[in-house]
Each structure stands twice: as C-alpha cells, then as structure tokens.
Design a protein around this motif. Structure first.
Motif, mmCIF file in Angstrom:
data_model
loop_
_atom_site.group_PDB
_atom_site.id
_atom_site.type_symbol
_atom_site.label_atom_id
_atom_site.label_comp_id
_atom_site.label_asym_id
_atom_site.label_seq_id
_atom_site.Cartn_x
_atom_site.Cartn_y
_atom_site.Cartn_z
ATOM 1 N N ASP A 13 125.255 22.649 -18.603
ATOM 2 C CA ASP A 13 125.036 21.645 -17.175
ATOM 3 C C ASP A 13 123.782 20.845 -17.752
ATOM 4 O O ASP A 13 122.852 21.007 -17.850
ATOM 5 N N VAL A 14 124.745 19.439 -16.790
ATOM 6 C CA VAL A 14 123.698 18.476 -17.500
ATOM 7 C C VAL A 14 123.313 17.990 -15.658
ATOM 8 O O VAL A 14 124.599 17.774 -14.980
ATOM 9 N N ARG A 15 122.548 17.432 -15.568
ATOM 10 C CA ARG A 15 121.751 17.788 -13.732
ATOM 11 C C ARG A 15 121.000 16.850 -14.083
ATOM 12 O O ARG A 15 120.109 15.902 -14.443
ATOM 13 N N GLY A 16 121.922 15.404 -13.357
ATOM 14 C CA GLY A 16 121.712 13.729 -12.107
ATOM 15 C C GLY A 16 119.915 13.480 -13.965
ATOM 16 O O GLY A 16 119.424 12.846 -13.401
ATOM 17 N N VAL A 17 121.366 13.321 -14.769
ATOM 18 C CA VAL A 17 120.539 12.985 -15.986
ATOM 19 C C VAL A 17 120.599 11.160 -16.105
ATOM 20 O O VAL A 17 121.623 10.991 -15.631
ATOM 21 N N ARG A 18 119.861 10.580 -15.782
ATOM 22 C CA ARG A 18 119.075 9.479 -16.097
ATOM 23 C C ARG A 18 118.898 8.636 -17.700
ATOM 24 O O ARG A 18 117.456 9.363 -17.886
ATOM 25 N N TYR A 19 119.068 7.617 -18.578
ATOM 26 C CA TYR A 19 118.327 7.633 -19.147
ATOM 27 C C TYR A 19 118.380 5.770 -19.488
ATOM 28 O O TYR A 19 119.219 5.590 -19.487
#
Length: 254
Positions: A13-19
C-alpha cells in the motif's frame, strides 16, 4: 508467508509517495499504488519514469520525502529492526543475477539470507531445498554459480529471494538477456509461485503473459492502471508514454 495479519490486508500500500533526490530532482510525484495479496502486477514505463526509484522505496533503500508505504500491514520506516523485517518481506531480484550470487556454490548462495535470519541445521537445509525446487534448480545445488548459464543464474537469484519466504517478489526486467527457451522456462516458474508479484519490465508481451494487471508510471506519476490487455490494446496510450508492442504481437487473450 506472513501469517499475523488478515488476508484482506494488501501486500503493498503506497500512499502519496513523493521523492526528491539531493540535487532537487523530483522523481516521484505523489504515487498511490495498492497491490492485493497474490496479485500479479506489471510496472511499465519509459526509461527515467521513476520505476527503479519506486522499487527502492519498497524495502527502505530510499525513504520517501512525503507519503507512506506499508508491506503486509507493516510500515516501511528507518528503524533498523523494522527494516530487517521489511527486507525479508520484499524480495527484489535484480536484472543482473551476478549482483546476488557471490558464494562458491548454488546452495550456499540460497542459504545465505535464511542463515542471516538465524536458521540452522535441518530448518536451513529444508528452506534451501524448497527454494531450489521451486525454480527447478535442485540438481545444480553443488555447482558454482558462475558455471551456470545466464538463465540458470537468474533462476538461482530468484531462489535466493524465495528462501526468505517474502510477502512480495519484485522482479527487475526478468526476461532481459534470456534466450526463448530460458524465457519460457522462467515464465512457467513465475506462474507457479504462490507470492504477490510486482514485475518491472519493458517486455510488454511478458507483462501480458504473467500479469493480469499493469500500471504505467511516467515522469514520476501513475498515468494508467488497469487490466494488462486493456492497457496494451490502447495504442495511443502506449505511444504517449513511449511504450511499443513488438510486431506482430496482439494483446488478445486466447
């Protein structure tokens, strides 16, 4: 497999990932992705789309600038003990198998990870036997990995990850540099594995063969998510994101 969380809990579950990289380049722009247990998903996209950056977040090699990731209900965090368990749950098979094979024999390479978890004796031997049988490499257990064909080495690399009994098996370009027979043999093996599968690939026919669902990532954003046949059948979508089917392949289920 993980036994201590409900079966309805997603594998990923990946939520709103910014890098953003240290130089300021933003590689991921608020990525959301949920993968159910047992699901097989192809991660597609052109070079530079952010696919590798996303994968490196899944076992804590990179840490998101914003957002969150859970694996089998366990949050990916920088805590050392937590990361050890996350890296057991997320098994990554790299594009070059020689990045994962470094011991004198096949069996020793496959035993390395479980031994680091503390397995010994009969338990360790059983884990090695199980992983080698799953990839059809039991007869090569005492051979030196560098004496094997490239396709065999890739299968051993898969076994080194399976020996950890991961929640998710992540494959980076699994069909690259394989001859047709080795490509077919690996596909047969992957179809039989009882794990959640996330396959990063430019090989669209391989994605069609192995994954019912595909996700297209481009410029750090998920731009399409749906049945693989539907995405591969959309010529305008593929062209817009620099993806191309080989002639005369047609994404039609037989």
């Amino acid at each position: 497999m993980i036994q201590d969380v409900p079966s309805t809990t997603p594998s990923l579950d990946v939520r709103g990932v910014r890098y953003a990289y240290p130089d300021g380049h933003v590689a991921l722009h608020g990525v959301d992705l949920t993968v159910a247990r047992g699901e097989r998903v192809a991660l597609l996209g052109p070079n530079g789309a952010g696919k590798t950056t996303l994968v490196l977040h899944l076992n804590g090699i990179l840490t998101a600038t914003e957002g969150s990731i859970t694996v089998g209900g366990l949050a990916v965090e920088a805590d050392r003990a937590r990361l050890a368990e996350i890296r057991r749950r997320v098994g990554i098979v790299f594009q070059d198998p020689d990045d994962q094979l470094f011991l004198p024999t096949v069996a020793e390479d496959v035993a390395f990870g479980p031994a680091n978890l503390g397995l010994r004796g009969a338990d360790l031997a059983a884990r090695v036997d199980e992983a080698l049988a799953a990839v059809g490499m039991s007869a090569q257990r005492d051979r030196a990995p560098h004496h094997l064909s490239f396709g065999q080495r890739r299968r051993v690399a898969v076994a080194t990850v399976l020996a950890m009994r991961p929640e998710i098996l992540v494959l980076d370009e699994p069909s690259s540099n394989l001859d047709p027979a080795a490509r077919r043999e690996l596909a047969t093996i992957l179809r039989a594995l009882p794990v959640t599968l996330l396959m990063v690939t430019h090989d669209l026919p391989y994605a069609f063969e192995l994954c019912d669902r595909s996700v297209i990532l481009d410029a750090g954003r998920i731009v399409a998510d749906g049945p693989t046949a539907d995405l591969l059948g959309d010529e305008e979508l593929l062209a817009r994101h620099r993806l191309e089917l080989p002639y005369p392949f047609s994404p039609v289920r037989k």
